[in-house]
Each structure stands twice: as C-alpha cells, then as structure tokens.
Design a protein around this motif. Structure first.
Motif, PDB file in Angstrom:
ATOM      1  N   ARG A   1       1.843   1.967  -3.561  1.00 28.15           N
ATOM      2  CA  ARG A   1       0.724   2.513  -4.341  1.00 28.15           C
ATOM      3  C   ARG A   1       0.482   3.971  -3.980  1.00 28.15           C
ATOM      4  NH1 ARG A   1      -1.467  -2.807  -3.547  1.00 28.15           N
ATOM      5  NH2 ARG A   1      -2.551  -2.113  -1.657  1.00 28.15           N
ATOM      6  N   ARG A   2       0.544   4.290  -2.700  1.00 24.86           N
ATOM      7  CA  ARG A   2       0.252   5.648  -2.247  1.00 24.86           C
ATOM      8  C   ARG A   2       1.377   6.615  -2.593  1.00 24.86           C
ATOM      9  NH1 ARG A   2      -0.929   4.385   2.602  1.00 24.86           N
ATOM     10  NH2 ARG A   2       0.963   5.018   3.705  1.00 24.86           N
TER      11      ARG A   2
ATOM     12  N   PRO B   1       0.812  -1.225   0.000  1.00 28.82           N
ATOM     13  CA  PRO B   1       0.000   0.000   0.000  1.00 28.82           C
ATOM     14  C   PRO B   1       0.841   1.268   0.000  1.00 28.82           C
ATOM     15  CG  PRO B   1      -0.652  -1.472   1.808  1.00 28.82           C
ATOM     16  CD  PRO B   1       0.514  -2.088   1.142  1.00 28.82           C
TER      17      PRO B   1
END
Length: 290
Positions: free
Chosen positions: A11-12, A8
């Motif tokens: 992705r962020r 994550p």
C-alpha cells in the motif's frame, strides 16, 4: 498467502515490493514463484515486483527504481512528479532544485507556485531550503520569485503583471488572491485594488478560450459590476507589452479616483503618453475593460 507485513508495504509503495522485503517479512522464494506463475505479480526488475501484470504506472516505475538501487531516493523533476503537482512538485528540496535549473524565471515561478498552491510546501519552507544552499545557482532570483509567490503571484503571468506592469510603473499595489462571495459562490480575484473598486483578472490558460469558461468569466464580471467594481481582463499579449498595459490600467484607476501617475520604465515608455483620464475623454468610470 502473503506475510502480514508485506501488505502495508504494498500500500505504501504503490503496489511495488522488493524480494528482500518479502523475505524479511517471513516469505520465501517459493511464495514469489507461485505469485509470478499465477500472474498475480509481475517482475519489474531483478528482485523487484509489482502486484499486477498490466503496464506499471509512473509511481510504480519510480518505486521500482528506488527499490532496485536502494538505498536511493528520487530527485529533481522525477521527485516532483511523484508527488503529484502539475509541474511535478514535492516537499523538501526538490522544488528548489528544479526551479534552480529552470531555463527562465517564468519556469521557476511555475515550479515554486505549484508547490505552494497544492499545499506540498510553503514559501517559508522553500526559503528555508534555500537558506541551507548558499551556493545554489540562481539563488537570488529564486528568493525574489518566492517573495512574489508569497505576495500572491501564483503563475508566471501573474508575476509578469506584478513585476513588469504594476511594480515597474509605480501603480498602486494590488491585493492578490482575494476571496470574494458572489451570488454564484466564492471566487478568487487575481488582483484587487479595493480603494478604486477595480479588479484585474489575468487569463493565461487555454481553458479561457472555451465557451464554458467565457460564461464563467462573464458571470464573475457581472457580479463584480453589481458590487460597483470594474474588471480589467488581461492575457499574455497585454502583459508582454507592459508599458502600454500599465498606462491603460493607470487610466482605469484614474477614473476610479487614483490621483497618481504611472512611472515611465525604460526607453519604450514615454512620459508624455500619460495625460490622465481627461486626455482620454473619459466622462465617467468605464463599465468593463477587456
């Protein structure tokens, strides 16, 4: 295998991650070594990595700088660009900061209008940001610009027309960014004077020199004419001669029922240049003005 918490983050953070984030998520230096040797990742800075070996994008370079110097944030024009607005705008104080440093009002308009047009901010939020910075350079001008953006002047050219042509010469107040349904679909009119069935379209972009854009303009003007509206098309050349343009627009409005008169503005404006529609030999409303 990457620790679950790292995915994550990648992705962020546009595919960029710091060594401390990997270690904090349960990874170790041996894992980082394998990813680098296998050319799955590449080193951006000491302790900062990107999840590919090709050239990093602007967003990845920005994330790399933030992670390298953490705790840190992007500011100014870099923050604007990172949020993907044409002039580069982002939510928060960044548009206000960049607009305050703009060399001219037209540049400030571009920054603030882009922030609002793209939905990254609103005039109300930007005014609130200004409210917390009473000593910001050019604050009064920015408040004036925001008022014009809020009124629908969404480009430097549109604001020049509003301020220098319409407002300075006492023309009727137009309605801006009015949506209208035509046979070709929905369109947005730059300035509409509905009482006088007159539209002003402001063409300040190079795209209007292309033949496809010209055909689009013709279709819009034909649809307006079919609805009983005359279209006046203006560009930078016209708006930079605001007195002559104001008198010309006033002449069109007069043939459409306006019983007022333009107000001379400055030494370059001559009141005796205005004689109303009869002085121009108008026998009826014009069908188009370009």
């Amino acid at each position: 295998m990457l620790p679950p918490v790292v995915l994550p983050l990648l992705r962020r953070q546009s595919g960029v991650v710091a060594r401390r984030q990997v270690l904090g998520g349960g990874g170790d230096d041996a894992l980082l070594g394998r990813l680098l040797r296998g050319r799955h990742w590449a080193r951006l800075h000491d302790g900062v990595y990107v999840d590919h070996t090709g050239p990093p994008s602007f967003e990845q370079r920005a994330w790399g700088a933030v992670l390298l110097h953490a705790p840190a944030v992007l500011a100014g024009a870099t923050a604007l660009r990172a949020y993907g607005v044409r002039t580069g705008a982002a939510p928060g104080h960044a548009p206000v900061e960049v607009a305050a440093g703009a060399p001219a009002a037209d540049h400030a308009v571009a920054v603030l209008a882009d922030a609002c047009q793209t939905g990254r901010s609103t005039p109300a939020r930007l005014r609130q940001a200004l409210g917390g910075r009473p000593r910001l350079a050019g604050r009064r001008l920015l408040l004036e610009v925001l008022a014009d953006v809020d009124a629908g002047a969404w480009s430097a050219l549109e604001r020049r027309y509003l301020v220098d042509v319409e407002r300075a010469h006492g023309l009727p107040r137009g309605r801006r960014q009015q949506r209208a349904e035509t046979a070709a679909g929905w369109v947005s009119r730059d300035v509409a004077y509905p009482t006088y069935d007159t539209l002003v379209e402001l063409d300040g972009r190079f795209v209007h020199d292309r033949s496809s854009a010209r055909w689009s303009d013709l279709s819009r003007d034909a649809a307006a004419l079919a609805a009983g509206q005359v279209t006046v098309r203006l560009g930078w050349r016209h708006v930079l001669d605001p007195c002559s343009t104001a008198f010309s627009v006033a002449g069109v409005l007069a043939t459409r029922g306006w019983d007022g008169a333009p107000v001379p503005y400055g030494d370059a404006c001559r009141a005796d240049d205005w004689g109303g529609p009869s002085a121009r030999g108008a026998g009826g409303p014009p069908q188009s003005v370009a």
